[in-house]
Design a protein around this motif. Structure first.
Motif, PDB file in Angstrom:
ATOM      1  N   LYS A 187      23.272 -37.207 -25.160  1.00  0.00           N
ATOM      2  CA  LYS A 187      23.001 -38.474 -24.466  1.00  0.00           C
ATOM      3  C   LYS A 187      23.850 -39.605 -25.042  1.00  0.00           C
ATOM      4  O   LYS A 187      24.404 -40.417 -24.299  1.00  0.00           O
ATOM      5  CB  LYS A 187      21.516 -38.819 -24.562  1.00  0.00           C
ATOM      6  N   ILE A 188      23.965 -39.657 -26.352  1.00  0.00           N
ATOM      7  CA  ILE A 188      24.781 -40.701 -26.973  1.00  0.00           C
ATOM      8  C   ILE A 188      26.262 -40.447 -26.706  1.00  0.00           C
ATOM      9  O   ILE A 188      27.023 -41.362 -26.367  1.00  0.00           O
ATOM     10  CB  ILE A 188      24.513 -40.768 -28.487  1.00  0.00           C
ATOM     11  N   TYR A 189      26.665 -39.191 -26.826  1.00  0.00           N
ATOM     12  CA  TYR A 189      28.078 -38.821 -26.599  1.00  0.00           C
ATOM     13  C   TYR A 189      28.525 -39.229 -25.201  1.00  0.00           C
ATOM     14  O   TYR A 189      29.603 -39.815 -25.022  1.00  0.00           O
ATOM     15  CB  TYR A 189      28.225 -37.309 -26.794  1.00  0.00           C
ATOM     16  N   PHE A 190      27.714 -38.934 -24.197  1.00  0.00           N
ATOM     17  CA  PHE A 190      28.105 -39.226 -22.822  1.00  0.00           C
ATOM     18  C   PHE A 190      28.004 -40.706 -22.475  1.00  0.00           C
ATOM     19  O   PHE A 190      28.567 -41.140 -21.472  1.00  0.00           O
ATOM     20  CB  PHE A 190      27.283 -38.389 -21.847  1.00  0.00           C
ATOM     21  N   ALA A 191      27.331 -41.474 -23.294  1.00  0.00           N
ATOM     22  CA  ALA A 191      27.291 -42.917 -23.072  1.00  0.00           C
ATOM     23  C   ALA A 191      28.683 -43.530 -23.207  1.00  0.00           C
ATOM     24  O   ALA A 191      28.970 -44.570 -22.611  1.00  0.00           O
ATOM     25  CB  ALA A 191      26.324 -43.577 -24.062  1.00  0.00           C
ATOM     26  N   GLY A 192      29.564 -42.879 -23.947  1.00  0.00           N
ATOM     27  CA  GLY A 192      30.928 -43.376 -24.132  1.00  0.00           C
ATOM     28  C   GLY A 192      31.963 -42.670 -23.284  1.00  0.00           C
ATOM     29  O   GLY A 192      33.163 -42.764 -23.545  1.00  0.00           O
ATOM     30  N   MET A 193      31.518 -41.982 -22.229  1.00  0.00           N
ATOM     31  CA  MET A 193      32.441 -41.144 -21.466  1.00  0.00           C
ATOM     32  C   MET A 193      33.462 -41.946 -20.652  1.00  0.00           C
ATOM     33  O   MET A 193      34.574 -41.474 -20.401  1.00  0.00           O
ATOM     34  CB  MET A 193      31.645 -40.217 -20.546  1.00  0.00           C
ATOM     35  N   THR A 194      33.121 -43.162 -20.237  1.00  0.00           N
ATOM     36  CA  THR A 194      34.100 -43.967 -19.498  1.00  0.00           C
ATOM     37  C   THR A 194      35.318 -44.247 -20.366  1.00  0.00           C
ATOM     38  O   THR A 194      36.466 -44.154 -19.909  1.00  0.00           O
ATOM     39  CB  THR A 194      33.471 -45.296 -19.024  1.00  0.00           C
ATOM     40  N   ALA A 195      35.088 -44.575 -21.621  1.00  0.00           N
ATOM     41  CA  ALA A 195      36.199 -44.808 -22.548  1.00  0.00           C
ATOM     42  C   ALA A 195      37.034 -43.545 -22.722  1.00  0.00           C
ATOM     43  O   ALA A 195      38.274 -43.596 -22.764  1.00  0.00           O
ATOM     44  CB  ALA A 195      35.661 -45.279 -23.895  1.00  0.00           C
ATOM     45  N   THR A 196      36.369 -42.392 -22.791  1.00  0.00           N
ATOM     46  CA  THR A 196      37.089 -41.123 -22.941  1.00  0.00           C
ATOM     47  C   THR A 196      37.998 -40.858 -21.750  1.00  0.00           C
ATOM     48  O   THR A 196      39.153 -40.440 -21.893  1.00  0.00           O
ATOM     49  CB  THR A 196      36.092 -39.960 -23.089  1.00  0.00           C
ATOM     50  N   MET A 197      37.488 -41.102 -20.551  1.00  0.00           N
ATOM     51  CA  MET A 197      38.281 -40.884 -19.340  1.00  0.00           C
ATOM     52  C   MET A 197      39.464 -41.846 -19.255  1.00  0.00           C
ATOM     53  O   MET A 197      40.570 -41.466 -18.855  1.00  0.00           O
ATOM     54  CB  MET A 197      37.397 -41.027 -18.105  1.00  0.00           C
ATOM     55  N   ILE A 198      39.248 -43.104 -19.613  1.00  0.00           N
ATOM     56  CA  ILE A 198      40.339 -44.079 -19.588  1.00  0.00           C
ATOM     57  C   ILE A 198      41.464 -43.636 -20.520  1.00  0.00           C
ATOM     58  O   ILE A 198      42.650 -43.682 -20.164  1.00  0.00           O
ATOM     59  CB  ILE A 198      39.833 -45.480 -19.986  1.00  0.00           C
ATOM     60  N   TYR A 199      41.100 -43.174 -21.716  1.00  0.00           N
ATOM     61  CA  TYR A 199      42.129 -42.718 -22.664  1.00  0.00           C
ATOM     62  C   TYR A 199      42.873 -41.505 -22.115  1.00  0.00           C
ATOM     63  O   TYR A 199      44.102 -41.423 -22.177  1.00  0.00           O
ATOM     64  CB  TYR A 199      41.505 -42.372 -24.013  1.00  0.00           C
ATOM     65  N   ASN A 200      42.146 -40.533 -21.556  1.00  0.00           N
ATOM     66  CA  ASN A 200      42.786 -39.301 -21.107  1.00  0.00           C
ATOM     67  C   ASN A 200      43.676 -39.514 -19.888  1.00  0.00           C
ATOM     68  O   ASN A 200      44.762 -38.934 -19.799  1.00  0.00           O
ATOM     69  CB  ASN A 200      41.717 -38.238 -20.821  1.00  0.00           C
ATOM     70  N   PHE A 201      43.237 -40.346 -18.945  1.00  0.00           N
ATOM     71  CA  PHE A 201      44.085 -40.633 -17.789  1.00  0.00           C
ATOM     72  C   PHE A 201      45.302 -41.448 -18.225  1.00  0.00           C
ATOM     73  O   PHE A 201      46.424 -41.218 -17.754  1.00  0.00           O
ATOM     74  CB  PHE A 201      43.298 -41.396 -16.726  1.00  0.00           C
ATOM     75  N   GLY A 202      45.095 -42.407 -19.114  1.00  0.00           N
ATOM     76  CA  GLY A 202      46.201 -43.226 -19.600  1.00  0.00           C
ATOM     77  C   GLY A 202      47.227 -42.414 -20.359  1.00  0.00           C
ATOM     78  O   GLY A 202      48.445 -42.568 -20.157  1.00  0.00           O
ATOM     79  N   SER A 203      46.766 -41.513 -21.218  1.00  0.00           N
ATOM     80  CA  SER A 203      47.706 -40.686 -21.973  1.00  0.00           C
ATOM     81  C   SER A 203      48.410 -39.685 -21.058  1.00  0.00           C
ATOM     82  O   SER A 203      49.565 -39.319 -21.292  1.00  0.00           O
ATOM     83  CB  SER A 203      46.989 -39.954 -23.114  1.00  0.00           C
ATOM     84  N   ALA A 204      47.738 -39.240 -19.980  1.00  0.00           N
ATOM     85  CA  ALA A 204      48.377 -38.348 -19.001  1.00  0.00           C
ATOM     86  C   ALA A 204      49.539 -39.054 -18.312  1.00  0.00           C
ATOM     87  O   ALA A 204      50.578 -38.450 -18.042  1.00  0.00           O
ATOM     88  CB  ALA A 204      47.354 -37.874 -17.969  1.00  0.00           C
ATOM     89  N   LEU A 205      49.365 -40.343 -18.022  1.00  0.00           N
ATOM     90  CA  LEU A 205      50.454 -41.121 -17.426  1.00  0.00           C
ATOM     91  C   LEU A 205      51.635 -41.244 -18.386  1.00  0.00           C
ATOM     92  O   LEU A 205      52.791 -41.083 -17.989  1.00  0.00           O
ATOM     93  CB  LEU A 205      49.949 -42.513 -17.039  1.00  0.00           C
ATOM     94  N   LEU A 206      51.348 -41.519 -19.647  1.00  0.00           N
ATOM     95  CA  LEU A 206      52.434 -41.634 -20.625  1.00  0.00           C
ATOM     96  C   LEU A 206      53.161 -40.300 -20.812  1.00  0.00           C
ATOM     97  O   LEU A 206      54.383 -40.259 -20.961  1.00  0.00           O
ATOM     98  CB  LEU A 206      51.887 -42.143 -21.955  1.00  0.00           C
ATOM     99  N   ARG A 207      52.408 -39.201 -20.783  1.00  0.00           N
ATOM    100  CA  ARG A 207      53.030 -37.880 -20.921  1.00  0.00           C
ATOM    101  C   ARG A 207      53.972 -37.579 -19.770  1.00  0.00           C
ATOM    102  O   ARG A 207      54.931 -36.826 -19.925  1.00  0.00           O
ATOM    103  CB  ARG A 207      51.962 -36.775 -20.993  1.00  0.00           C
ATOM    104  N   ALA A 208      53.696 -38.144 -18.585  1.00  0.00           N
ATOM    105  CA  ALA A 208      54.517 -37.865 -17.411  1.00  0.00           C
ATOM    106  C   ALA A 208      55.969 -38.280 -17.623  1.00  0.00           C
ATOM    107  O   ALA A 208      56.881 -37.716 -17.007  1.00  0.00           O
ATOM    108  CB  ALA A 208      53.938 -38.570 -16.188  1.00  0.00           C
ATOM    109  N   LYS A 209      56.210 -39.258 -18.499  1.00  0.00           N
ATOM    110  CA  LYS A 209      57.589 -39.663 -18.771  1.00  0.00           C
ATOM    111  C   LYS A 209      58.052 -39.182 -20.153  1.00  0.00           C
ATOM    112  O   LYS A 209      59.104 -39.585 -20.641  1.00  0.00           O
ATOM    113  CB  LYS A 209      57.731 -41.186 -18.676  1.00  0.00           C
ATOM    114  N   GLY A 210      57.236 -38.343 -20.779  1.00  0.00           N
ATOM    115  CA  GLY A 210      57.638 -37.752 -22.049  1.00  0.00           C
ATOM    116  C   GLY A 210      57.142 -38.470 -23.275  1.00  0.00           C
ATOM    117  O   GLY A 210      57.524 -38.130 -24.397  1.00  0.00           O
ATOM    118  N   ASP A 211      56.278 -39.468 -23.106  1.00  0.00           N
ATOM    119  CA  ASP A 211      55.780 -40.247 -24.238  1.00  0.00           C
ATOM    120  C   ASP A 211      54.496 -39.625 -24.777  1.00  0.00           C
ATOM    121  O   ASP A 211      53.417 -39.800 -24.225  1.00  0.00           O
ATOM    122  CB  ASP A 211      55.519 -41.691 -23.802  1.00  0.00           C
ATOM    123  N   THR A 212      54.625 -38.863 -25.857  1.00  0.00           N
ATOM    124  CA  THR A 212      53.454 -38.277 -26.508  1.00  0.00           C
ATOM    125  C   THR A 212      53.214 -38.885 -27.892  1.00  0.00           C
ATOM    126  O   THR A 212      52.244 -38.530 -28.561  1.00  0.00           O
ATOM    127  CB  THR A 212      53.629 -36.754 -26.658  1.00  0.00           C
TER     128      THR A 212
END
Length: 455
Positions: free
Chosen positions: A143-168
C-alpha cells in the motif's frame, strides 16, 4: 550525427555497432545494477533488523508488483520505440508530440496503479496463498509502495524518452543519488524508528519522488526536440495510438510473465516462510545477472528502432547478432559466478542455514541457465523494434507463460516431483521454447521488411 557529449545523443544508424552498444548499454546496466543494489539494501536491512517474516513479506511481493506494473511499463517501451523511430527518420514534429503525449500518459498510468495497488493488494495476496504470518506486513508494504507509483511512472517514461536518442547517462546519475537517499532513509526508518516494512516502503517512495522530479527537470531543460514544454502540453491521439500499438502487447506480455511468476510464487509459498525467504534472497541476487543481460536487450530495442526508422535493414541483422553473442557471454560468466559464490552471497541476507539451502536450490538452476533468458529477450526486442509487438507477446504467452502453468498443473502435482527444484526448472525450459519461437518469427519478418513486403 555522431555521439555528442553536449547533446547526449548516440546515432545508432552508423558506425561500429559493438562500441555504440556498449556506450548505450553500460550506463543502462549500471542504472539497473544500482537499483538492484538499493533494492537489495531494502531486503538486507529488513532481514537483518526486522527478521525473517519481514524479509519474506518484502521479498514475496516482487512478483505481484511486477504483475500490476508491467502493463504500464509496456507503454514506456512503446514510448521508447515510437520516439526512436521518429528520431531515426528525422520526423521532428512527431518527436515533439511524442514527448508531450508520453509524459501526460505517465501521470495517468501512475494514478491508475496507485488506486489498484492500494485497494487491491490484500485481496491478491490472499489469492497468492501468502502465509498468514506475513500477510499483513506484505499488504502494508504494498500500500505504501504503490502510493508513490505516479513518481515511478514519470521517471520510467521520461528515461524511456531519453534512451530513444541514446542518453542513458543522466538517468544513471539520477538513480544513483536517489538510491543513496533510499539507503540512508532505510537505515533511519528501520533501525532508529523501528518502522519495519513500512520504513522500507516509505524510503522507496521518497527516493522515487526525487527521481521523477529530476527526470522532468532534464526534459524541461532539453534544447532539442526532446524538450518537455509544461506550458503547452498536448495529448496527441495519433501518437498515443502508436504508443499503444507497441506498448500494450509489450505490457500484456509482461503481465503474462508476471502472472506465471505469481502462480510460481504461490507454489513456492506452499513450502512455508523459510523457502519463501530463501527464494526471495536468491531472486534478488539473480536480478544482477538479469539486468546485465537486459541492458543489452534494451539496447537492441533502441538500436533496431532507430535503424528501422532509417530503413537500414542489413544493420538491424548485425545489431541482433552482436547483442546475442554479448548476452550469451555475460549470462554464462555472471550466472555461473553467482552460483559458485552462492553460499557467501546468500549470507548477506540471512544467517539461517535453511534459508540459504533453499536459496542455493534456486541458484543452481537459474544461475547456470540464465543466458537463455537473455537470448530470448534480445530476439523479442528485435521484433518489437521493427514495430511488431503483438507477435512477441503471443509467442511469450505460449512458450513461457502457458508452458509454466501446464508444468505446474501436471509435473509439479506428481508427489515425487513436488519440490522446489521442479518448480524452478520451469524457467529455463520456457526460455528455450520461447527463444525458438522468436528466432523463427524474426527471420520471417526481417526478410519481409528487407524485400519491401511490409512497411
Amino acid at each position: 550525427m555522431a555521439y555528442s557529449r553536449s547533446s547526449n545523443k548516440i546515432d545508432m544508424t552508423d558506425g561500429p555497432i559493438f562500441i555504440k552498444l556498449l556506450q548505450f548499454s553500460i550506463p543502462l546496466i549500471l542504472s539497473s545494477v544500482l537499483q538492484l543494489l538499493f533494492n537489495a539494501a531494502d531486503v538486507i536491512v529488513v532481514g537483518r533488523f526486522a527478521g525473517d517474516n519481514s524479509l519474506a513479506a518484502v521479498g514475496s511481493t516482487g512478483s505481484l508488483i511486477n504483475l500490476l506494473v508491467n502493463l504500464f511499463m509496456g507503454l514506456s517501451v512503446g514510448t521508447n520505440v515510437v520516439a526512436a523511430n521518429f528520431f531515426g527518420s528525422g520526423n521532428r514534429t512527431a518527436l515533439r508530440k511524442t514527448v508531450q503525449t508520453a509524459m501526460i500518459l505517465s501521470v495517468y498510468s501512475g494514478v491508475i496503479l496507485t488506486i489498484a495497488g492500494v485497494f487491491g493488494a490484500k485481496s491478491i495476496l490472499h489469492l497468492m496463498q501468502s502465509p498468514e504470518e506475513v500477510l499483513n506486513l506484505s499488504a502494508l508494504y504494498l500500500k505504501i509502495y504503490f502510493a508513490g507509483m505516479t513518481a515511478t511512472m514519470i521517471y520510467n517514461f521520461g528515461s524511456a524518452l531519453l534512451r530513444a536518442k541514446g542518453d542513458t547517462k543522466r538517468p544513471l546519475y539520477i538513480l544513483f543519488v536517489a538510491g543513496v537517499i533510499n539507503v540512508i532513509l532505510n537505515l533511519i526508518f528501520v533501525i532508529i524508528f523501528k518502522m519495519d516494512v513500512a520504513g522500507v516502503a516509505t524510503a522507496t517512495v521518497i527516493s522515487q519522488c526525487f527521481s521523477a522530479f529530476m527526470i522532468v527537470r532534464c526534459l524541461i531543460k532539453e534544447s532539442d526536440d526532446f524538450k518537455l514544454d509544461l506550458k503547452n502540453l498536448i495529448f496527441d491521439k495519433s501518437i498515443f495510438i502508436k504508443i499503444i500499438q507497441i506498448g500494450l502487447p509489450a505490457g500484456f506480455q509482461g503481465i503474462m510473465f508476471s502472472l506465471s511468476n505469481v502462480i510460481i510464487q504461490s507454489s513456492i509459498n506452499s513450502f512455508g516462510n523459510i523457502v519463501i525467504a530463501g527464494n526471495s534472497a536468491s531472486s534478488n541476487l539473480e536480478g544482477f545477472v538479469y539486468t546485465s543481460m537486459n541492458g543489452f536487450a534494451q539496447g537492441v530495442l533502441t538500436f533496431v528502432s532507430q535503424n528501422y526508422g532509417a530503413k537500414k535493414y542489413p544493420r538491424i541483422k548485425k545489431v541482433v547478432i552482436v547483442a546475442e553473442l554479448t548476452v550469451i557471454v555475460v549470462g554464462l560468466v555472471l550466472g555461473n559466478a553467482m552460483y559458485f559464490f552462492g553460499n557467501q552471497l546468500l549470507k548477506m541476507y540471512t544467517e539461517n542455514p535453511e534459508v540459504i539451502k533453499a536459496g542455493l536450490i534456486r541458484l543452481s538452476i537459474i544461475g547456470t541457465t540464465y543466458f537463455l533468458c537473455g537470448m530470448m529477450d534480445v530476439m523479442g526486442n528485435s521484433i518489437r523494434g521493427m514495430g511488431h509487438s503483438l507477435l512477441p507477446m503471443i509467442f511469450s504467452l505460449l512458450g513461457a507463460c502457458a508452458f509454466r502453468l501446464i508444468w505446474l498443473a501436471t509435473v509439479f502435482v506428481i508427489p515425487k516431483y513436488h519440490s522446489l527444484f521442479i518448480v524452478i526448472m520451469s524457467y529455463p525450459l520456457s526460455w528455450i521454447l520461447t527463444f525458438a519461437c522468436h528466432i523463427v518469427c524474426f527471420a520471417i519478418l526481417y526478410n519481409w521488411h528487407k524485400k519491401g513486403k511490409l512497411i
